[in-house]
Design an enzyme around this catalytic site. Structure first.
Site, PDB file in Angstrom:
ATOM      1  N   GLY A  76     -20.182   0.528  -4.897  1.00  0.00           N
ATOM      2  CA  GLY A  76     -20.248   1.831  -4.236  1.00  0.00           C
ATOM      3  C   GLY A  76     -21.169   2.757  -4.999  1.00  0.00           C
ATOM      4  N   CYS A 103     -18.991  -4.673  -9.277  1.00  0.00           N
ATOM      5  CA  CYS A 103     -19.754  -3.479  -9.653  1.00  0.00           C
ATOM      6  C   CYS A 103     -18.835  -2.245  -9.692  1.00  0.00           C
ATOM      7  CB  CYS A 103     -20.926  -3.298  -8.702  1.00  0.00           C
ATOM      8  SG  CYS A 103     -22.235  -2.309  -9.425  1.00  0.00           S
ATOM      9  N   TYR A 104     -18.980  -1.321  -8.764  1.00  0.00           N
ATOM     10  CA  TYR A 104     -18.076  -0.162  -8.787  1.00  0.00           C
ATOM     11  C   TYR A 104     -16.621  -0.616  -8.803  1.00  0.00           C
ATOM     12  CZ  TYR A 104     -15.813   4.234  -7.546  1.00  0.00           C
ATOM     13  OH  TYR A 104     -15.008   5.341  -7.550  1.00  0.00           O
ATOM     14  N   HIS A 190     -23.851  -8.556  -8.400  1.00  0.00           N
ATOM     15  CA  HIS A 190     -23.467  -8.736  -6.995  1.00  0.00           C
ATOM     16  C   HIS A 190     -23.568 -10.199  -6.592  1.00  0.00           C
ATOM     17  CE1 HIS A 190     -23.090  -4.509  -5.826  1.00  0.00           C
ATOM     18  NE2 HIS A 190     -23.994  -4.304  -6.769  1.00  0.00           N
ATOM     19  N   GLU A 192     -22.693 -11.545  -4.002  1.00  0.00           N
ATOM     20  CA  GLU A 192     -22.843 -11.723  -2.551  1.00  0.00           C
ATOM     21  C   GLU A 192     -24.280 -11.729  -2.052  1.00  0.00           C
ATOM     22  OE1 GLU A 192     -21.653  -9.144  -4.151  1.00  0.00           O
ATOM     23  OE2 GLU A 192     -22.196  -7.234  -3.227  1.00  0.00           O
ATOM     24  N   SER A 244     -24.297 -10.210  30.670  1.00  0.00           N
ATOM     25  CA  SER A 244     -25.718  -9.861  30.692  1.00  0.00           C
ATOM     26  C   SER A 244     -26.589 -11.107  30.690  1.00  0.00           C
ATOM     27  CB  SER A 244     -26.058  -9.033  29.459  1.00  0.00           C
ATOM     28  OG  SER A 244     -25.963  -9.863  28.312  1.00  0.00           O
ATOM     29  N   GLY A 245     -25.968 -12.259  30.350  1.00  0.00           N
ATOM     30  CA  GLY A 245     -26.760 -13.473  30.220  1.00  0.00           C
ATOM     31  C   GLY A 245     -27.295 -13.640  28.807  1.00  0.00           C
ATOM     32  N   VAL A 247     -26.739 -13.893  24.511  1.00  0.00           N
ATOM     33  CA  VAL A 247     -25.949 -14.832  23.714  1.00  0.00           C
ATOM     34  C   VAL A 247     -24.478 -14.418  23.662  1.00  0.00           C
ATOM     35  CG1 VAL A 247     -25.706 -15.887  21.440  1.00  0.00           C
ATOM     36  CG2 VAL A 247     -27.957 -15.166  22.234  1.00  0.00           C
ATOM     37  N   ASP A 248     -24.235 -13.139  23.410  1.00  0.00           N
ATOM     38  CA  ASP A 248     -22.864 -12.686  23.157  1.00  0.00           C
ATOM     39  C   ASP A 248     -21.991 -12.780  24.401  1.00  0.00           C
ATOM     40  OD1 ASP A 248     -24.304 -12.001  20.929  1.00  0.00           O
ATOM     41  OD2 ASP A 248     -24.412  -9.880  21.455  1.00  0.00           O
ATOM     42  N   SER A 250     -22.550 -14.434  27.137  1.00  0.00           N
ATOM     43  CA  SER A 250     -22.468 -15.793  27.669  1.00  0.00           C
ATOM     44  C   SER A 250     -21.452 -16.600  26.877  1.00  0.00           C
ATOM     45  CB  SER A 250     -23.831 -16.482  27.614  1.00  0.00           C
ATOM     46  OG  SER A 250     -24.763 -15.744  28.367  1.00  0.00           O
ATOM     47  N   LYS A 396     -24.154 -12.116  14.700  1.00  0.00           N
ATOM     48  CA  LYS A 396     -24.845 -12.925  15.703  1.00  0.00           C
ATOM     49  C   LYS A 396     -24.858 -14.417  15.370  1.00  0.00           C
ATOM     50  CE  LYS A 396     -27.491 -12.149  19.253  1.00  0.00           C
ATOM     51  NZ  LYS A 396     -27.023 -11.040  20.084  1.00  0.00           N
TER      52      LYS A 396
HETATM   53  N1  LIG Z   1     -26.809  -5.910  32.513  1.00  0.00           N
HETATM   54  C1  LIG Z   1     -25.560  -6.066  32.073  1.00  0.00           C
HETATM   55  N2  LIG Z   1     -24.554  -6.334  32.926  1.00  0.00           N
HETATM   56  C2  LIG Z   1     -23.302  -6.492  32.485  1.00  0.00           C
HETATM   57  N3  LIG Z   1     -22.936  -6.353  31.207  1.00  0.00           N
HETATM   58  C3  LIG Z   1     -23.875  -6.075  30.293  1.00  0.00           C
HETATM   59  C4  LIG Z   1     -25.238  -5.916  30.665  1.00  0.00           C
HETATM   60  N4  LIG Z   1     -25.947  -5.661  29.557  1.00  0.00           N
HETATM   61  C5  LIG Z   1     -25.083  -5.659  28.533  1.00  0.00           C
HETATM   62  N5  LIG Z   1     -23.826  -5.904  28.953  1.00  0.00           N
HETATM   63  C6  LIG Z   1     -22.591  -5.937  28.134  1.00  0.00           C
HETATM   64  O1  LIG Z   1     -22.827  -5.283  26.895  1.00  0.00           O
HETATM   65  C7  LIG Z   1     -22.607  -6.173  25.809  1.00  0.00           C
HETATM   66  C8  LIG Z   1     -23.533  -5.883  24.653  1.00  0.00           C
HETATM   67  O2  LIG Z   1     -24.862  -6.168  25.006  1.00  0.00           O
HETATM   68  P1  LIG Z   1     -25.742  -7.023  23.996  1.00  0.00           P
HETATM   69  O3  LIG Z   1     -27.130  -7.014  24.486  1.00  0.00           O
HETATM   70  O4  LIG Z   1     -25.455  -6.591  22.612  1.00  0.00           O
HETATM   71  O5  LIG Z   1     -25.118  -8.472  24.100  1.00  0.00           O
HETATM   72  P2  LIG Z   1     -25.587  -9.692  24.973  1.00  0.00           P
HETATM   73  O6  LIG Z   1     -26.518  -9.227  26.010  1.00  0.00           O
HETATM   74  O7  LIG Z   1     -24.372 -10.399  25.457  1.00  0.00           O
HETATM   75  O8  LIG Z   1     -26.277 -10.610  23.950  1.00  0.00           O
HETATM   76  P3  LIG Z   1     -27.718 -10.411  23.282  1.00  0.00           P
HETATM   77  O9  LIG Z   1     -27.465  -9.517  22.090  1.00  0.00           O
HETATM   78  O10 LIG Z   1     -28.102 -11.783  22.891  1.00  0.00           O
HETATM   79  O11 LIG Z   1     -28.611  -9.777  24.261  1.00  0.00           O
HETATM   80  C9  LIG Z   1     -22.809  -7.538  26.422  1.00  0.00           C
HETATM   81  O12 LIG Z   1     -22.180  -8.543  25.658  1.00  0.00           O
HETATM   82  C10 LIG Z   1     -22.217  -7.362  27.784  1.00  0.00           C
HETATM   83  O13 LIG Z   1     -20.807  -7.469  27.730  1.00  0.00           O
HETATM   84  N1  LIG Z   2     -23.661  -0.922  -7.124  1.00  0.00           N
HETATM   85  C1  LIG Z   2     -22.623  -0.261  -7.602  1.00  0.00           C
HETATM   86  O1  LIG Z   2     -21.463  -0.494  -7.261  1.00  0.00           O
HETATM   87  C2  LIG Z   2     -22.939   0.880  -8.525  1.00  0.00           C
HETATM   88  C3  LIG Z   2     -21.749   1.411  -9.238  1.00  0.00           C
HETATM   89  C4  LIG Z   2     -22.045   2.687  -9.999  1.00  0.00           C
HETATM   90  N2  LIG Z   2     -22.429   3.707  -9.075  1.00  0.00           N
HETATM   91  C5  LIG Z   2     -23.177   2.443 -11.026  1.00  0.00           C
HETATM   92  O2  LIG Z   2     -24.262   2.902 -10.838  1.00  0.00           O
HETATM   93  O3  LIG Z   2     -22.938   1.773 -11.998  1.00  0.00           O
HETATM   94 MG   LIG Z   3     -28.181  -8.260  25.646  1.00  0.00          MG
END
Ligand SMILES: Nc1ncnc2c1ncn2[C@@H]1O[C@H](COP(=O)(O)OP(=O)(O)OP(=O)(O)O)[C@@H](O)[C@H]1O
Ligand SMILES: NC(=O)CC[C@H](N)C(=O)O
Ligand SMILES: [Mg+2]
Ligand SMILES: O=c1[nH]c(=O)c2[nH+]cn([C@@H]3O[C@H](COP(=O)(O)O)[C@@H](O)[C@H]3O)c2[nH]1
Length: 540
Positions: A76, A103-104, A190, A192, A244-245, A247-248, A250, A396
């Site tokens: 932080g 870290c913090y 870190h 991560e 929307s067709g 990835v999410d 669908s 994603k």
């Molecule tokens: N034209 C649309 N019709 C219906 N729902 C939609 C439409 N556009 C977006 N959404 C809704 O909004 C959500 C968020 O949109 P977003 O673009 O982030 O996701 P996605 O379209 O499913 O995937 P991608 O990020 O791959 O485009 C979608 O998952 C869907 O539920």
């Molecule tokens: N990245 C951090 O968590 C920083 C911790 C604290 N602020 C420092 O500078 O040491």
């Molecule tokens: Mg989309």
């Protein structure tokens, strides 16, 4: 040192209420405002153990109820000795749950348990070699002299009682410490971030050897649990899915179809801001290939109407978000009663739309909203549906894995994201039918060329943006005065950060030539060479 604490986690949905019933092993991350808090959760999930980020204010009592296998305190921006530094509930040290401070987080552990933290003579930012004093436990399989990523100005000057040294660097005598008996661990670096070689090994040691977790968070387990949760939540009610067709949504369609079959109705809204040929393609694909019926709603006119005279990006997003919901409500009435609306909302949509943060120094709410994703920040207050958003905690690439595992074809799994507000946020200034047509044609050329050269899967997104200004050009001995098109092509892992893609000049040349020659109304093409941050991927 900036002491404002980012409290995104307070905006986020709290831990899943079905947890206890699912008996899922979890590592909780308490967020002290680090840019990397979510990254820690992600890394843990990569080791196949579930993890979630909660606010640093989460009480020991709450944690006891959640019963996580381990707790990680994030980094932080604050200094632990500063007046308004965020502290955790001191009772958490007595929970008997293993804790790793990063870290913090480590500085806080030291500070609260009676050690000493102060400003270091020399801060460390970037790479540092880690020299190992105790190669067991947390640092098993971490090589002596390995590179770890540092970012701190404060250091541990004196360890609390019961702690031992695990590792040091040239500038930091206490780079990793442990109280083996109480299972309390701290690292100044870190683990991560990708640049920390051996960081993942350290995380695995914590998760598996110290917290005693088992690899229960797999894609298959996620699907199974989600299906169970969806069924438990929805019962025999009907669900309207915003499809929307992309990835999410669908992936969500496949998941819901698996969970509730015929209770699901998919609705695709053609808001008029889609790319060329996309609406037809989507409906055909779902109906003919997947045999999942899709209700196509033509709402082009009403969406264009609400854009008249609107130039502010947030206002555009708000209006589009509201209109989406209104159209869903009306469609729902026509198709019978629906209690639930399912959306493919992901974690980054939620984080970036988070509304406000608190500055602990002043108690004031500090806005950090980046942009309101239409499906989160753009929702109306009087929403009549209950939301079903099982992907809300995922990134994603995690969604892509889920989609693939439940049979979504590669063609959709690998699709580049396309924002819900579509071309409306890629036309700066007012959205008009004329501008939409220009952008649609330019966008098609970008996609064709990127596809043909086999670059589609190398980049996160490739698209065109239309600027509402004009510049002078010359074509066929005549003066032109027309719009410029911006090419935006970026690489990214999860959309949270991104870099502009190093596209070969000859590809840029062809795209530029084709757009200026083939798209009427455009006489100039420019390439955006801004990373995120400081830019965002979309221009609005
Ligand atoms: N034209 C649309 N019709 C219906 N729902 C939609 C439409 N556009 C977006 N959404 C809704 O909004 C959500 C968020 O949109 P977003 O673009 O982030 O996701 P996605 O379209 O499913 O995937 P991608 O990020 O791959 O485009 C979608 O998952 C869907 O539920
Ligand atoms: N990245 C951090 O968590 C920083 C911790 C604290 N602020 C420092 O500078 O040491
Ligand atoms: Mg989309
Ligand atoms: O469904 C969406 N609704 C939105 O309102 C929205 N805004 C941005 N995006 C997509 O999110 C990713 C990150 O975009 P930014 O860097 O522009 O914030 C990129 O992949 C963007 O295309 C959206 N998706």
């Amino acid at each position: 040192m900036n002491t404002a604490v980012t409290l995104l986690t307070e905006q986020l949905p709290q831990v899943n209420e079905h947890w206890g019933q699912l008996n899922r092993q979890i590592i909780v991350i308490l967020d002290f405002g680090s840019q990397y808090s979510e990254l820690i959760a992600r890394r843990i999930r990569e080791t196949q153990v579930y993890s979630e980020v909660l606010s640093y204010r989460t009480t020991a009592e709450h944690l006891r109820q959640l019963n996580p296998k381990g707790i990680i305190l994030s980094g932080g921006p604050s200094s632990v000795y500063a007046e308004y530094a965020p502290h955790c509930d001191p009772e958490i040290w007595n929970l008997g749950i293993p804790i790793l401070g990063v870290c913090y987080g480590m500085q806080l552990m030291v500070n609260q348990l009676g050690g000493e933290v102060a400003k270091a003579d020399r801060g460390e930012y970037g790479k540092a070699s880690l020299y190992i004093d105790d190669p067991t436990d947390l640092l098993t399989n971490v090589e002596d002299g390995t590179t770890m990523w540092m970012s701190h100005g404060d250091s541990v000057m004196k360890m609390p009682q019961g702690f031992e040294l695990l590792a040091h660097t040239e500038n930091t005598p206490c780079a990793a410490i442990a109280d083996h008996e109480r299972k309390l661990y701290g690292v100044q670096f870190h683990p991560e971030v990708v640049h920390s070689v051996g960081g993942l090994a350290l995380i695995r040691n914590f998760v598996y050897h110290i917290c005693d977790c088992e690899p229960t968070w797999t894609t298959a387990a996620f699907v199974e649990e989600s299906v169970r949760e969806i069924r438990a939540r929805v019962g025999d009610k009907r669900v309207l899915l915003a499809l929307s067709g992309g990835v999410d949504s669908s992936t969500l369609a496949f998941l819901l179809h698996k969970a509730i079959g015929d209770q699901l109705t998919c609705v695709f809204i053609d808001q008029g801001f889609m790319r060329k040929y996309e609406p037809e393609r989507l409906v055909k694909l779902f109906q003919e290939q997947f045999h999942i019926p899709v209700e196509y709603v033509n709402a082009r006119d009403r969406f264009l109407n609400i854009m008249v005279g609107v130039t502010d990006p947030e206002e555009k997003r708000r209006r589009i978000g509201h209109e989406f919901i209104r159209v869903f409500e009306e469609t729902s009435k026509q198709l019978g009663h629906f209690d639930y609306l399912a959306q493919g909302t992901l974690y980054p949509d939620v984080i970036e739309s988070a509304d406000t943060n608190v500055d602990p120094q002043t108690g004031e709410r500090v806005a950090v909203k980046i942009k309101s994703h239409h499906n989160v920040g753009g929702l109306p207050k009087d929403l009549r549906f209950k939301l079903v958003e099982p992907l809300r905690k995922l990134f994603k690439d995690e969604v892509r894995k889920v989609g693939r595992s439940i049979g979504l074809p590669e063609e959709i799994v690998q699709r580049q994201p396309f924002p819900g507000p579509g071309l409306a946020i890629r036309i700066l200034g007012e959205v008009t039918a004329e501008r939409l047509n220009i952008l649609r044609d330019a966008d098609l050329i970008v996609r064709q060329e990127i596809n043909q050269r086999g670059l589609y899967h190398d980049v996160w997104q490739a698209f065109a943006v239309l600027l509402p200004i004009r510049s002078v050009g010359v074509m066929g001995d005549k003066r032109t005065y027309a719009y410029p098109i911006v090419l935006r092509i970026v690489t990214s892992e999860d959309g949270m950060t991104a870099d502009w893609a190093r596209i070969p000049y000859d590809v840029l040349e062809v795209i530029s030539n084709r757009i200026v020659n083939e798209v009427k109304g455009v006489n100039r093409v420019v390439y955006d060479i801004t990373s995120k941050p400081p830019g965002t991927i979309e221009w609005e």
